[in-house]
Design a protein around this motif. Sequence first.
Motif, PDB file in Angstrom:
ATOM      1  N   SER A  26      53.725  -5.732  49.523  1.00 52.70           N
ATOM      2  CA  SER A  26      52.374  -5.166  49.495  1.00 52.70           C
ATOM      3  C   SER A  26      51.375  -6.304  49.435  1.00 52.70           C
ATOM      4  O   SER A  26      51.751  -7.475  49.431  1.00 52.70           O
ATOM      5  N   ASN A  29      43.978  -6.322  46.919  1.00 56.01           N
ATOM      6  CA  ASN A  29      42.644  -6.266  47.527  1.00 56.01           C
ATOM      7  C   ASN A  29      41.585  -6.801  46.579  1.00 56.01           C
ATOM      8  O   ASN A  29      40.399  -6.522  46.728  1.00 56.01           O
ATOM      9  N   GLN A  41      46.570  -6.694  39.156  1.00 55.16           N
ATOM     10  CA  GLN A  41      47.006  -5.913  40.313  1.00 55.16           C
ATOM     11  C   GLN A  41      48.371  -6.355  40.823  1.00 55.16           C
ATOM     12  O   GLN A  41      49.197  -5.523  41.203  1.00 55.16           O
ATOM     13  N   ARG A 269      46.641   0.640  44.269  1.00 52.71           N
ATOM     14  CA  ARG A 269      47.310   0.143  45.473  1.00 52.71           C
ATOM     15  C   ARG A 269      48.785   0.527  45.534  1.00 52.71           C
ATOM     16  O   ARG A 269      49.429   0.344  46.571  1.00 52.71           O
TER      17      ARG A 269
END
Length: 402
Positions: A26, A29, A41, A269
């Motif tokens: 992944s 952002n 994140q 996400r």
Amino acid sequence: MNNQKTVQVQIDSVIMGGGAPVVVQSMTNTDTADVVRTVKQVAELAKAGSELVRITVNTIEAAEAVPEIRERLDKMGCDVPLIGDFHFNGHKLLSAVPECAKALSKYRINPGNVGKGKKGDEKFAQMIEFAVKYNKAVRIGVNWGSLDQQLLAKMLDENATLETPQELAEVQHDALIESALSSAAKAEEYGLAHNKIVISCKLSGVQDLIKAYQELSEKCDYPLHLGLTEAGMGNKGVVASTAALAILLNQGIGDTIRISLTPKPNEARETEVTVGQQILQSLGLRAFTPQVIACPGCGRTSSDYFQHLAQDIQSYLGEQMPIWRDQYEGVEEMSVAVMGCVVNGPGESKQANIGISLPGSGEKPVAPVYEDGAKTVTLKGDNIAHEFQQIVDAYVQSHYSS
């Protein structure tokens, strides 16, 4: 079903290619210069199951933040490899901040965004030199939207001289493949080992993507990174990604995947990770979490009780997996059936590892439970959901080795 033809590339503890399990990855952002938010994140994506996480490295501030991000993740016990995503100025950033070059596990380089002509070759060579120096893998990531225009112009000129010229789309397709393979060949000329290269040719159209990767798989043995450039939002993004990747993966094409979903504002996400996992698990290529089989409901299931129970069990399994994964080997392959009436309920429940067949409209208010095909108990009353959850717990403890 995994591709046995590609070479193996090792990125820290993660192996891709050569028949190894398809790797899910992944991308963050966050502004990479914001260390706190980026670390948070990355950790969330890793916890969701992302085995590689890509971060943007586009400024000096971002490059300078990478070593601290790596250090903080390590202190948290999060050892997920970090990929640096470079465009336009990667050569400058790696030169200015060599600590960034060391901290990253892999570099992603887009040939179309490195530069033109001799200067572009020099910039590309400079980035490859850092990969060689620090023993890093590189993904040569070609994109439809940022194709090397100089290469495309050259191929269009050559096409114009043919007796039967190809359509523009066909020339663009060929240029995409050529950009990836010629860039990989250059990387090897500059000293990067063959087993340090991963290739991607990303497009946004499903049929275009399938065609490109089928051709790539015939022309090279580099591990291939699959994914639409921009899959889109919501159901469209999920369906488009599944339609493209399922065909390729089922043909043994693809060694690592990323589902490029457009999230809603402030949306987490992790969805792109779980979608990628579900594609692989649905194809039988990998197992990540126990699967709940539930009927869609019909006029025989006028009560929504089975829907709530299916949702509760699915949520419970997801919550327990971080704990069970370390305690019970093989539990991710368990299947649980939550069915809503007698038509398919008993049969589906018998096929699952553990299943419950709830009463439909007009049926007796009882719910038989099956374990490995045999009925073990019949639940009644208002506490069925809690009792079934306890039965699932007991099944896990008794059937999966600790």
